[in-house]
Design an enzyme around this catalytic site. Structure first.
Site, short mmCIF file in Angstrom:
data_model
loop_
_atom_site.label_atom_id
_atom_site.label_comp_id
_atom_site.label_asym_id
_atom_site.label_seq_id
_atom_site.Cartn_x
_atom_site.Cartn_y
_atom_site.Cartn_z
N LYS A 1 41.89 48.94 -44.50
CA LYS A 1 42.91 47.89 -44.38
C LYS A 1 41.70 46.60 -44.12
O LYS A 1 42.26 45.62 -45.11
CB LYS A 1 43.47 47.86 -42.79
N GLN B 1 38.84 42.05 -47.41
CA GLN B 1 37.75 41.37 -47.75
C GLN B 1 37.97 41.20 -49.40
O GLN B 1 37.65 40.21 -49.91
CB GLN B 1 36.67 42.25 -47.47
N LYS C 1 28.24 50.93 -48.37
CA LYS C 1 27.59 49.74 -49.44
C LYS C 1 27.94 48.51 -48.71
O LYS C 1 27.19 47.68 -48.12
CB LYS C 1 28.14 50.08 -50.80
N GLY C 2 29.23 47.96 -48.98
CA GLY C 2 29.25 46.57 -48.47
C GLY C 2 30.52 45.96 -49.58
O GLY C 2 30.47 46.28 -50.82
N GLU D 1 31.27 40.52 -50.98
CA GLU D 1 31.17 39.32 -51.95
C GLU D 1 31.59 39.96 -53.43
O GLU D 1 31.70 39.37 -54.18
CB GLU D 1 29.67 39.27 -52.08
N ARG E 1 31.04 54.57 -48.76
CA ARG E 1 32.15 54.98 -47.62
C ARG E 1 32.91 53.70 -46.97
O ARG E 1 32.29 52.65 -46.84
CB ARG E 1 31.37 55.65 -46.53
MO1 MOS Z 1 26.58 35.31 -47.90
S1 MOS Z 1 26.40 33.88 -49.09
O1 MOS Z 1 25.35 36.40 -47.96
O2 MOS Z 1 26.93 34.75 -45.98
#
Ligand code: MOS
Length: 755
Positions: A650, A655, A718-719, A722, A645
């Site tokens: 934005k 990110q 999730k996220g 990275e 989700r």
């Molecule tokens: Mo990150 S390397 O989990 O801030």
């Protein structure tokens, strides 16, 4: 300093536009944006308590040996210098900085003796009335050393098998029979890829402003994990964690390097204790290249076996990496092979050498960034060997279950990422052969792709939600905004949980006296702190509902177990939307000013046992290469990502852009150049440590692919912090091959490699 709560922060117009109960999913502008662009946001080093002194760290210029002498008298003779702290006189600590009782506890250099273990290790701290005096005092120390030869590079030192990699991952994993798979393959790729040391280099250097009042410690200090920092500092200073108050309202980036307190920050706290006055300590840029962590270099030997019909038979990654001579962190580069492609046999293994370097640390997508650029290059080589288009090859080997574990994915919309990304990019027009496209200027044009992946992690967090009699709400958690937008995304989740609009909700975050929001790391902050806020909201609404249901004067009386929905400042009966009562009316009748509840979140162990949880994406890259000069430019990137989700599209896009730029940087720019004799980083400044500037950043596009995940957490988050780096580095490298026909296996790829 004044406490900064979200109440002081002006709300953007689009904050008001958001409809009740549906803040999640809105592309709201960052709530802290105006404060930041006007300079009103205070970072740690912006604080100046009364009577404050300045501390400057003197750092070693040798890589190994001992400090024989320091001209302390010269420094002390400087009129502005108040104190010089050395190994001989620094205040005692309650625990040994070299003690390690868990993998998150990194050994620190706190002037415990005269040893030098790496270049830029702190060897003294000069404390003065002004920054200038402290800097001059540090220069007057003129250290003399007994130097031993520096151990640098991946070769030459004793090789050993690390006990674990990353934070507790096994250093060896195998499924199926890799040797048999490789032996029976029709096409075999066997290649070695090298990635360099990289340094986090957040815009805001590590800093601290420390004040002691008896055994109470007050800190302005950028931190990605306030409770972790409290715990570590409490152990070092022998005080209870609650005695330490940390304010970290804004961070100018962290990328992992502020996940645990760094040695120089602790030295600033020691300087305050030694002088009995508040002390500010800020690292200079070149001091960021040593004592605050880095991404370790890797050499990855990858072997891939492919059958005649293009099916993977085996994937192996044997990674050599480095750590410091005195602590353990091993870049888990090989592990990304566990997840990405369906192969009946997969093996990952590691070896390491110890160098005279600061201890490596997690740096944005630790393991996945280093591992993905190598594996995605090798997969491209395998596709080439099999005579298949790189996308067709990846689809041919699409993992329907997680290859290493056999577990089903909690959700995986990667196929859709491939489809939408390829279509947007125009991938179908790509010629199979390299060196087949030129632009109008005669530059070689290449198109490459890579698969992005990052685990969907959850940690532990707590939060509190309060509903006030005036109908407004307060949501609190000690969350960290390092620029990613947590203060906005988390507020959206909290506001929805209590059925209020963004401008009716005050959000407090960024200080250690608030409920512990866990670590802003592992791309898990929104999921973890967000779920804690959600649970706190659910809990306070349940309490309010109980008040109403038990009160015969309430229209909700007798609702019993049917439950309520919070919407627009009202409780609404779940089974009968015509039966409602406002928060204000319920609290007024009960004679309460406010009602509050706590919530907490952690990973669902059973779900994690049953499912593999990852975000995915597909990145497509175009590069142009000057055939005479070898100059490489990334010109166009399209990334399609599926990460559960989307709380705020934005911020998610922002990110992902940031991550993708890091991926370009990994492929073409970033590289710490270590001098083999001295062990020093020769480009320890932002002029020569190349990262993409605006002119290096290509046209960027992201596509957010819809994905419902019923297992990761109740909100399906999730996220995205990275994942953008992963896939991108490989896509750019593969595009360089496609442009030139040259396969460069040592990163970053520079024009010298192509001449
Ligand atoms: Mo990150 S390397 O989990 O801030």
């Amino acid at each position: 300093m004044s406490e900064i709560g979200m109440s002081e922060i002006g709300l953007s117009e689009n904050g008001r536009r958001a409809r009740h109960g549906s803040n999640i999913g809105q592309p709201l502008t960052r709530r802290d944006g105006v404060l930041k662009v006007t300079g009103a946001a205070t970072y740690a080093a912006d604080n100046h308590p009364d009577g404050m002194l300045y501390a400057v760290v003197a750092t070693a210029t040798i890589a190994r040996g001992r400090v024989v002498s320091l001209n302390e008298a010269a420094a002390r003779a400087h009129p502005g210098v108040v104190e010089v702290m050395t190994a001989a006189n620094r205040p005692a600590l309650a625990s040994d900085p070299d003690e390690k009782s868990n993998p998150f506890m990194f050994r620190l250099d706190l002037l415990q003796n005269d040893r030098v273990r790496y270049p830029t290790q702190p060897i003294a701290v000069v404390i003065a009335q002004t920054l200038e005096a402290a800097s001059e005092g540090a220069m007057l120390l003129e250290p003399r050393y007994e130097a031993e030869p520096a151990r640098t590079g991946l070769d030459g030192a004793e090789v050993f098998t690390p006990p674990s990699v990353g934070v507790g991952n096994p250093a060896f994993a195998e499924t199926g029979d890799v040797e048999a798979g490789f032996a029976e393959a029709d096409h075999r790729i066997e290649a070695t890829y090298e990635t360099p040391a990289q340094y986090h280099n957040a815009m805001e250097p590590h800093s601290v402003v420390a004040s002691w009042d008896g055994d109470q410690l007050s800190l302005d200090m950028p931190s990605q994990g306030l409770a972790i920092a409290q715990g570590r500092l409490a152990g070092l200073f022998g005080i209870a964690p609650e005695k330490i108050h940390i304010r970290s309202p804004f961070l100018g980036g962290g990328f992992g390097s502020k996940g645990v307190p760094a040695g120089p920050q602790v030295l600033g706290i020691l300087a305050a204790r030694m002088t009995g006055r508040p002390v500010k300590l800020v690292l200079r840029r070149e001091q960021m290249f040593g004592p605050v962590g880095h991404r370790a270099p890797t050499r990855q030997r990858i072997r891939i076996g492919v059958s005649g019909d293009g099916a993977l038979r085996s994937i192996e990654n044997h990674t050599r990496t480095t750590s410091s001579t005195f602590d353990d962190f091993f870049e888990p580069a090989a592990d990304v092979a566990h997840t990405l492609y369906a192969a009946p046999s997969i093996r990952t293994s590691y070896e390491a050498v110890r160098l005279d370097t600061g201890t490596p640390l997690f740096m944005r997508a630790p393991g996945e960034a280093t591992g993905s650029i190598a594996l995605e290059s090798a997969i491209d080589e395998a596709a080439e060997a099999a005579g298949l288009d790189p996308l067709a090859f990846r689809l041919r080997n699409y993992a329907e279950v997680e290859p290493i574990s056999g577990k089903p994915f909690s959700s995986k919309a990667l196929r859709e990422c491939y489809r939408q990304g390829a279509e947007r990019f125009g991938w179908s027009r790509r010629p199979l052969a390299p060196r087949a496209m030129r632009d109008e200027q005669g530059l070689l044009v290449g198109w490459g792709m890579g698969t992005a992946t990052f685990p969907a992690l959850m940690f532990q967090a707590k939060a509190r939600a309060t509903i006030r009699r005036d109908g407004t709400g307060l949501i609190e958690t000690g969350a960290h905004d390092m620029g990613q937008g947590a203060w906005t995304a988390l507020a959206q989740i909290g506001a929805d949980a209590i059925g209020l609009s963004m401008d009716e909700v005050e959000f407090r975050a960024g200080t250690s006296d608030l409920p512990d929001a866990g670590i802003a790391g592992g791309s898990g902050h929104t999921a973890t702190a967000g779920m804690a806020l959600h649970q706190a909201g659910v809990a306070v609404i349940a309490k309010l509902g109980e008040l109403a249901a038990r009160d015969e004067r309430s229209p909700l009386f007798g609702a019993g177990n049917v439950g309520f929905i919070a919407q627009g400042g009202q409780l609404v009966r779940r089974d009968d939307a015509s039966r409602t009562e406002s928060f204000t009316a319920i609290l007024e009748r009960a004679g309460l000013d406010k009602i509050e509840a706590e919530g907490q979140a952690s990973a669902d162990g059973a779900a994690q046992e049953a499912y593999a949880m990852h975000a995915h994406g597909a990145v497509f890259a175009e590069v142009k290469v000057d055939p005479e000069l070898g100059q490489i430019r990334a010109t166009r990137l399209v990334g399609a990502f599926a990460a559960g989700r989307v709380i705020n599209p934005k911020l998610v896009q922002s990110q992902l852009f940031g991550g993708m730029i890091w991926g370009v940087s990994f492929a073409l720019h970033e590289h710490a150049v270590v001098d083999r004799r001295s062990g020093r980083v020769m480009n320890a400044d932002l002029a020569e440590y190349a990262i993409p500037v605006n002119a290096d950043v290509p046209s960027l596009e992201t596509i957010l692919v819809h994905e419902d995940d019923p297992h990761v957490n109740a909100l399906g988050i999730k996220g995205v912090g990275e994942i953008g780096i992963t896939g991108t580095g490989g896509a750019v490298a593969n595009a360089v091959w496609h442009a030139t026909g040259r396969r460069i296996r040592r990163f970053p790829i520079t024009l010298a490699d192509l001449l």
